[in-house]
Design a protein around this motif. Sequence first.
Motif, PDB file in Angstrom:
ATOM      1  N   GLY A 151     -11.715   1.216  -3.889  1.00 57.18           N
ATOM      2  CA  GLY A 151     -11.634   0.505  -2.621  1.00 57.18           C
ATOM      3  C   GLY A 151     -11.431  -0.986  -2.768  1.00 57.18           C
ATOM      4  N   LEU A 152     -12.109  -1.594  -3.743  1.00 56.53           N
ATOM      5  CA  LEU A 152     -11.951  -3.040  -3.954  1.00 56.53           C
ATOM      6  C   LEU A 152     -10.522  -3.389  -4.346  1.00 56.53           C
ATOM      7  CD1 LEU A 152     -15.306  -3.829  -5.768  1.00 56.53           C
ATOM      8  CD2 LEU A 152     -14.616  -4.598  -3.473  1.00 56.53           C
ATOM      9  N   GLU A 153      -9.932  -2.570  -5.203  1.00 51.77           N
ATOM     10  CA  GLU A 153      -8.526  -2.794  -5.573  1.00 51.77           C
ATOM     11  C   GLU A 153      -7.628  -2.668  -4.345  1.00 51.77           C
ATOM     12  OE1 GLU A 153      -6.925  -3.752  -8.354  1.00 51.77           O
ATOM     13  OE2 GLU A 153      -8.772  -3.916  -9.510  1.00 51.77           O
ATOM     14  N   ALA A 154      -7.895  -1.641  -3.531  1.00 46.18           N
ATOM     15  CA  ALA A 154      -7.087  -1.434  -2.326  1.00 46.18           C
ATOM     16  C   ALA A 154      -7.255  -2.584  -1.330  1.00 46.18           C
ATOM     17  CB  ALA A 154      -7.442  -0.098  -1.672  1.00 46.18           C
ATOM     18  N   VAL A 155      -8.471  -3.100  -1.189  1.00 43.30           N
ATOM     19  CA  VAL A 155      -8.699  -4.246  -0.295  1.00 43.30           C
ATOM     20  C   VAL A 155      -7.855  -5.429  -0.748  1.00 43.30           C
ATOM     21  CG1 VAL A 155     -10.397  -5.995   0.412  1.00 43.30           C
ATOM     22  CG2 VAL A 155     -10.986  -3.578   0.536  1.00 43.30           C
ATOM     23  N   ASP A 156      -7.853  -5.710  -2.045  1.00 41.44           N
ATOM     24  CA  ASP A 156      -7.044  -6.826  -2.559  1.00 41.44           C
ATOM     25  C   ASP A 156      -5.563  -6.625  -2.245  1.00 41.44           C
ATOM     26  OD1 ASP A 156      -9.245  -8.154  -3.534  1.00 41.44           O
ATOM     27  OD2 ASP A 156      -8.967  -7.491  -5.606  1.00 41.44           O
ATOM     28  N   LEU A 169      -4.230  -4.765   0.171  1.00 35.95           N
ATOM     29  CA  LEU A 169      -4.020  -4.885   1.612  1.00 35.95           C
ATOM     30  C   LEU A 169      -4.127  -6.326   2.088  1.00 35.95           C
ATOM     31  CD1 LEU A 169      -5.979  -1.700   2.684  1.00 35.95           C
ATOM     32  CD2 LEU A 169      -3.524  -2.088   3.017  1.00 35.95           C
ATOM     33  N   ARG A 170      -5.008  -7.105   1.499  1.00 39.06           N
ATOM     34  CA  ARG A 170      -5.119  -8.522   1.878  1.00 39.06           C
ATOM     35  C   ARG A 170      -3.837  -9.268   1.553  1.00 39.06           C
ATOM     36  NH1 ARG A 170     -11.321  -9.900   0.139  1.00 39.06           N
ATOM     37  NH2 ARG A 170     -12.184  -9.637   2.224  1.00 39.06           N
ATOM     38  N   LEU A 171      -3.238  -8.957   0.414  1.00 37.39           N
ATOM     39  CA  LEU A 171      -1.972  -9.604   0.043  1.00 37.39           C
ATOM     40  C   LEU A 171      -0.871  -9.283   1.043  1.00 37.39           C
ATOM     41  CD1 LEU A 171      -1.986  -9.072  -3.824  1.00 37.39           C
ATOM     42  CD2 LEU A 171      -2.243 -11.239  -2.593  1.00 37.39           C
ATOM     43  N   ARG A 172      -0.974  -8.141   1.682  1.00 35.08           N
ATOM     44  CA  ARG A 172       0.040  -7.689   2.647  1.00 35.08           C
ATOM     45  C   ARG A 172      -0.389  -7.918   4.090  1.00 35.08           C
ATOM     46  NH1 ARG A 172       0.771  -2.200  -0.762  1.00 35.08           N
ATOM     47  NH2 ARG A 172       1.835  -3.171  -2.511  1.00 35.08           N
ATOM     48  N   ASP A 173      -1.494  -8.637   4.288  1.00 33.56           N
ATOM     49  CA  ASP A 173      -2.025  -8.891   5.634  1.00 33.56           C
ATOM     50  C   ASP A 173      -2.217  -7.602   6.421  1.00 33.56           C
ATOM     51  OD1 ASP A 173      -1.997 -11.594   5.079  1.00 33.56           O
ATOM     52  OD2 ASP A 173      -0.144 -11.989   6.160  1.00 33.56           O
ATOM     53  N   GLY A 174      -2.724  -6.554   5.737  1.00 36.87           N
ATOM     54  CA  GLY A 174      -2.872  -5.274   6.398  1.00 36.87           C
ATOM     55  C   GLY A 174      -4.264  -4.692   6.368  1.00 36.87           C
ATOM     56  N   VAL A 175      -5.269  -5.504   6.059  1.00 43.64           N
ATOM     57  CA  VAL A 175      -6.620  -4.948   5.967  1.00 43.64           C
ATOM     58  C   VAL A 175      -7.358  -5.094   7.291  1.00 43.64           C
ATOM     59  CG1 VAL A 175      -7.793  -7.019   5.072  1.00 43.64           C
ATOM     60  CG2 VAL A 175      -8.653  -4.765   4.477  1.00 43.64           C
ATOM     61  N   ALA A 232     -10.935  -9.647   9.585  1.00 42.07           N
ATOM     62  CA  ALA A 232      -9.865  -8.701   9.283  1.00 42.07           C
ATOM     63  C   ALA A 232      -8.543  -9.179   9.876  1.00 42.07           C
ATOM     64  CB  ALA A 232     -10.223  -7.325   9.837  1.00 42.07           C
ATOM     65  N   TYR A 233      -7.449  -8.799   9.225  1.00 43.47           N
ATOM     66  CA  TYR A 233      -6.114  -9.120   9.728  1.00 43.47           C
ATOM     67  C   TYR A 233      -5.725  -8.189  10.867  1.00 43.47           C
ATOM     68  CZ  TYR A 233      -5.424 -11.841   5.454  1.00 43.47           C
ATOM     69  OH  TYR A 233      -5.540 -12.750   4.444  1.00 43.47           O
ATOM     70  N   MET A 234      -6.272  -6.966  10.832  1.00 45.82           N
ATOM     71  CA  MET A 234      -5.895  -5.930  11.779  1.00 45.82           C
ATOM     72  C   MET A 234      -7.152  -5.399  12.466  1.00 45.82           C
ATOM     73  SD  MET A 234      -2.630  -5.671  10.836  1.00 45.82           S
ATOM     74  CE  MET A 234      -2.072  -4.153  11.511  1.00 45.82           C
ATOM     75  N   GLY A 235      -6.981  -4.744  13.616  1.00 52.71           N
ATOM     76  CA  GLY A 235      -8.100  -4.100  14.287  1.00 52.71           C
ATOM     77  C   GLY A 235      -8.619  -2.917  13.489  1.00 52.71           C
ATOM     78  N   THR A 236      -7.710  -2.169  12.876  1.00 52.13           N
ATOM     79  CA  THR A 236      -8.035  -1.086  11.952  1.00 52.13           C
ATOM     80  C   THR A 236      -6.992  -1.133  10.848  1.00 52.13           C
ATOM     81  OG1 THR A 236      -6.688   0.514  13.171  1.00 52.13           O
ATOM     82  CG2 THR A 236      -9.054   0.454  13.704  1.00 52.13           C
ATOM     83  N   THR A 237      -7.259  -0.451   9.749  1.00 50.38           N
ATOM     84  CA  THR A 237      -6.276  -0.360   8.679  1.00 50.38           C
ATOM     85  C   THR A 237      -5.346   0.810   9.002  1.00 50.38           C
ATOM     86  OG1 THR A 237      -7.843  -1.244   7.069  1.00 50.38           O
ATOM     87  CG2 THR A 237      -5.949  -0.046   6.196  1.00 50.38           C
ATOM     88  N   GLU A 238      -4.050   0.576   8.939  1.00 49.42           N
ATOM     89  CA  GLU A 238      -3.048   1.602   9.230  1.00 49.42           C
ATOM     90  C   GLU A 238      -3.125   2.668   8.140  1.00 49.42           C
ATOM     91  OE1 GLU A 238      -0.153   3.563   8.736  1.00 49.42           O
ATOM     92  OE2 GLU A 238       0.015   3.585  10.685  1.00 49.42           O
ATOM     93  N   PRO A 239      -3.259   3.944   8.501  1.00 45.95           N
ATOM     94  CA  PRO A 239      -3.432   4.996   7.499  1.00 45.95           C
ATOM     95  C   PRO A 239      -2.350   5.053   6.421  1.00 45.95           C
ATOM     96  CG  PRO A 239      -3.935   5.850   9.666  1.00 45.95           C
ATOM     97  CD  PRO A 239      -3.370   4.466   9.864  1.00 45.95           C
ATOM     98  N   ALA A 284      -0.906   4.093   0.771  1.00 43.63           N
ATOM     99  CA  ALA A 284      -0.065   3.431  -0.234  1.00 43.63           C
ATOM    100  C   ALA A 284      -0.898   2.498  -1.113  1.00 43.63           C
ATOM    101  CB  ALA A 284       1.064   2.658   0.449  1.00 43.63           C
ATOM    102  N   ALA A 285      -1.805   1.739  -0.500  1.00 44.80           N
ATOM    103  CA  ALA A 285      -2.646   0.806  -1.265  1.00 44.80           C
ATOM    104  C   ALA A 285      -3.593   1.557  -2.199  1.00 44.80           C
ATOM    105  CB  ALA A 285      -3.435  -0.098  -0.321  1.00 44.80           C
ATOM    106  N   LEU A 286      -4.140   2.684  -1.731  1.00 46.25           N
ATOM    107  CA  LEU A 286      -5.029   3.471  -2.589  1.00 46.25           C
ATOM    108  C   LEU A 286      -4.259   4.067  -3.764  1.00 46.25           C
ATOM    109  CD1 LEU A 286      -7.235   5.221   0.123  1.00 46.25           C
ATOM    110  CD2 LEU A 286      -7.982   3.500  -1.548  1.00 46.25           C
ATOM    111  N   GLY A 287      -3.023   4.477  -3.539  1.00 46.00           N
ATOM    112  CA  GLY A 287      -2.189   4.976  -4.631  1.00 46.00           C
ATOM    113  C   GLY A 287      -1.906   3.895  -5.654  1.00 46.00           C
ATOM    114  N   GLU A 288      -1.543   2.719  -5.177  1.00 42.96           N
ATOM    115  CA  GLU A 288      -1.281   1.591  -6.071  1.00 42.96           C
ATOM    116  C   GLU A 288      -2.548   1.186  -6.818  1.00 42.96           C
ATOM    117  OE1 GLU A 288       0.364  -2.988  -5.809  1.00 42.96           O
ATOM    118  OE2 GLU A 288       0.936  -1.574  -4.233  1.00 42.96           O
ATOM    119  N   ALA A 289      -3.665   1.195  -6.128  1.00 44.80           N
ATOM    120  CA  ALA A 289      -4.937   0.852  -6.760  1.00 44.80           C
ATOM    121  C   ALA A 289      -5.278   1.843  -7.866  1.00 44.80           C
ATOM    122  CB  ALA A 289      -6.054   0.821  -5.713  1.00 44.80           C
ATOM    123  N   ALA A 290      -5.060   3.131  -7.619  1.00 44.53           N
ATOM    124  CA  ALA A 290      -5.349   4.161  -8.630  1.00 44.53           C
ATOM    125  C   ALA A 290      -4.497   3.942  -9.874  1.00 44.53           C
ATOM    126  CB  ALA A 290      -5.113   5.550  -8.052  1.00 44.53           C
TER     127      ALA A 290
END
Length: 128
Positions: A28-33, A35-41, A100-107, A112-118
Motif C-alpha cells: 500500500g505504501l508503494e501504491a500511495v507513492d 498515486l501521489r505522483l499521478r495526483d490520483g490518491v 487527498a487529491y481525490m474524493g476517492t481513489t479510482e479503482p 494499476a498502482a498496486l500492480g506497479e507497486a508489486a
Amino acid sequence: MPCPPPEAASSGAGEAPCDLVTVPALHGLEAVDILRLRDGVGPVLHDRAGDTLGFLVPPGTADCWDLPGSACTQTLAHARAAAAEPPVAGAGWLVPPEGAYMGTTEPAELRAALGEAARTIAAAGHRL
C-alpha cells in the motif's frame, strides 16, 4: 461485472458510503507513492498495528474487485467526511480526506498502482 465509472460516485450530502480496498502495508505504501505522483490518491487509512492500508474507493467497487492479495469491502465511510476520527474502528489516517487529491481513489488507477507497486517490491527482492 465492470466496476462503476468514477462519475457514478456522488459527492456531497446524501453521498453513498465508500468501499475500502485493504492491502498489506508495504504494498500500500508503494501504491500511495505512485498515486501521489499521478495526483490520483484519495483518502487512505492505516491500521494502528501498521500491518495494512485501506484505500477509500467509490461505492460498488466491492461488487467487482478481484485483485489477489487485496480485499474490498463495503463500509459506512464517506470520502469527504470531515471527521477527526477515521470512520473505521482501530484505524488512523495516512492520507486524510483534506490531504487527498481525490474524493476517492479510482479503482482502475488503484489496480494499476498496486500492480506497479508489486513489481517494484519484487524487483527490490522483497516478497508480498
